[in-house]
Scaffold this motif. Structure first.
Motif, short mmCIF file in Angstrom:
data_model
loop_
_atom_site.label_atom_id
_atom_site.label_comp_id
_atom_site.label_asym_id
_atom_site.label_seq_id
_atom_site.Cartn_x
_atom_site.Cartn_y
_atom_site.Cartn_z
N ASP A 1 0.84 -1.19 0.00
CA ASP A 1 0.00 0.00 0.00
C ASP A 1 0.88 1.24 0.00
OD1 ASP A 1 -2.53 -1.47 0.38
OD2 ASP A 1 -1.68 -1.94 2.34
N ARG A 2 2.00 1.15 0.71
CA ARG A 2 2.97 2.24 0.81
C ARG A 2 4.36 1.66 0.63
NH1 ARG A 2 -1.15 4.76 1.13
NH2 ARG A 2 -1.76 6.43 2.54
N LEU A 3 5.20 2.39 -0.10
CA LEU A 3 6.60 2.03 -0.27
C LEU A 3 7.45 3.20 0.20
CD1 LEU A 3 9.13 0.54 -1.41
CD2 LEU A 3 8.57 1.60 -3.63
N LEU A 4 8.34 2.93 1.14
CA LEU A 4 9.34 3.94 1.49
C LEU A 4 10.55 3.67 0.62
CD1 LEU A 4 10.39 6.29 3.17
CD2 LEU A 4 11.26 4.62 4.83
N ALA B 1 1.30 3.89 -3.11
CA ALA B 1 1.92 5.22 -3.03
C ALA B 1 3.37 5.06 -2.62
CB ALA B 1 1.19 6.11 -2.03
N ILE B 2 4.20 6.01 -3.05
CA ILE B 2 5.62 6.02 -2.73
C ILE B 2 5.93 7.20 -1.82
CG2 ILE B 2 7.96 6.32 -3.65
CD1 ILE B 2 7.08 4.91 -6.16
N VAL B 3 6.73 6.94 -0.80
CA VAL B 3 7.31 8.00 0.03
C VAL B 3 8.81 7.96 -0.25
CG1 VAL B 3 7.69 8.84 2.38
CG2 VAL B 3 5.52 7.72 1.78
N TYR B 4 9.36 9.06 -0.75
CA TYR B 4 10.76 9.08 -1.19
C TYR B 4 11.60 9.99 -0.32
CZ TYR B 4 14.87 10.21 -3.98
OH TYR B 4 16.16 10.44 -4.39
N LEU C 1 9.32 10.70 -10.41
CA LEU C 1 8.15 10.39 -9.60
C LEU C 1 6.92 11.16 -10.09
CD1 LEU C 1 9.06 10.14 -5.80
CD2 LEU C 1 7.68 8.55 -7.15
N PHE C 2 7.09 12.45 -10.36
CA PHE C 2 5.97 13.24 -10.87
C PHE C 2 5.46 12.66 -12.19
CE2 PHE C 2 7.66 16.78 -8.16
CZ PHE C 2 6.50 17.00 -7.44
N ALA C 3 6.39 12.30 -13.06
CA ALA C 3 6.01 11.78 -14.37
C ALA C 3 5.38 10.40 -14.29
CB ALA C 3 7.24 11.73 -15.28
N SER C 4 5.65 9.66 -13.23
CA SER C 4 5.14 8.29 -13.11
C SER C 4 3.63 8.23 -12.91
CB SER C 4 5.82 7.58 -11.94
OG SER C 4 5.30 8.04 -10.69
N GLY C 5 3.07 9.30 -12.36
CA GLY C 5 1.64 9.31 -12.06
C GLY C 5 1.29 8.61 -10.77
N LEU C 6 2.28 8.04 -10.09
CA LEU C 6 2.02 7.36 -8.82
C LEU C 6 1.81 8.38 -7.71
CD1 LEU C 6 4.74 4.54 -8.93
CD2 LEU C 6 2.26 4.19 -8.86
N PRO C 7 0.83 8.14 -6.83
CA PRO C 7 0.70 9.01 -5.66
C PRO C 7 2.00 8.94 -4.86
CG PRO C 7 -1.20 7.56 -5.87
CD PRO C 7 -0.17 7.06 -6.83
#
Length: 201
Positions: A67-70, A100-103, A127-133
């Motif tokens: 659900d979330r990836l750090l 969603a990704i937290v980077y 990340l912005f270009a990926s479309g992923l939240p």
């Protein structure tokens, strides 16, 4: 489920400690290059998966069900290689259906594309270009890097020299940044935000 990449490093381990205080261990995955090196995490109930930044196939498997990836930034110092690793991780996250990704980015990466921010700037754009939240955690330098290792000598001499050469610098302790990351990973109000963490040494 929450997946922490590069979880065997100092920061990743601190994040997992914080997550274990907030959610069941079986909801946490440590994605690491060497699973044998984190037997202690497995003993605490954390799921351990092979996830090597240089092997995208392992990343896709490691990120499944997240659900979330750090996405902890790679320790690789050569910018183009680091960007390639991050790009592969983001592609793997998209393929794996990560929610969603937290980077972990760096201060100034939104406006500067050179020096220490170069790889982070490129990764933020990817990340912005990926479309992923996603959520961006722009870290300062770690305070630990500027602490004088010779404290015994400092006590004897009565003088503690600044690791920053007397200059002010934005820093924060890994433990503080790990606590912030755990909040972002377990709360629903942070998607689409970028947080600049600052402090002074």
């Amino acid at each position: 489920m929450i997946v922490v990449s590069a979880a065997s490093g100092a920061f990743g381990r601190l994040v997992i400690d914080q997550l274990l205080a907030r959610c069941p261990a079986d909801r946490i995955v440590a994605a690491v290059r060497n699973p044998k090196g984190v037997a202690d995490l497995a003993a605490r109930g954390v799921r351990v998966r092979l996830g090597d930044y240089d092997d995208p196939a392992t990343l896709r498997t490691a990120f499944e069900g997240a659900d979330r990836l750090l996405l902890i930034s790679s320790p690789e110092l050569e910018p183009s290689r680091r960007v390639g690793q991050h790009h592969a991780a983001i592609d793997a996250a998209r393929t794996a259906g990560v929610g969603a990704i937290v980077y972990t980015s760096f201060l100034g990466a939104d406006t500067q594309a050179h020096g220490v921010t170069a790889a982070h700037h490129a990764t933020e754009r990817t990340l912005f270009a990926s479309g992923l939240p996603h959520t961006l955690l722009r870290h300062p330098y770690y305070s630990e890097a500027f602490l004088n290792a010779g404290l015994r000598a400092a006590v004897t001499s009565g003088e503690l020299a600044s690791g920053a050469g007397g200059r002010g610098i934005n820093t924060a302790f890994r433990s503080e940044l790990a606590e912030a990351a755990a909040h972002v990973l377990t709360e629903d109000c942070h998607l689409g935000h970028a947080y600049d963490f600052t402090g002074n040494l």
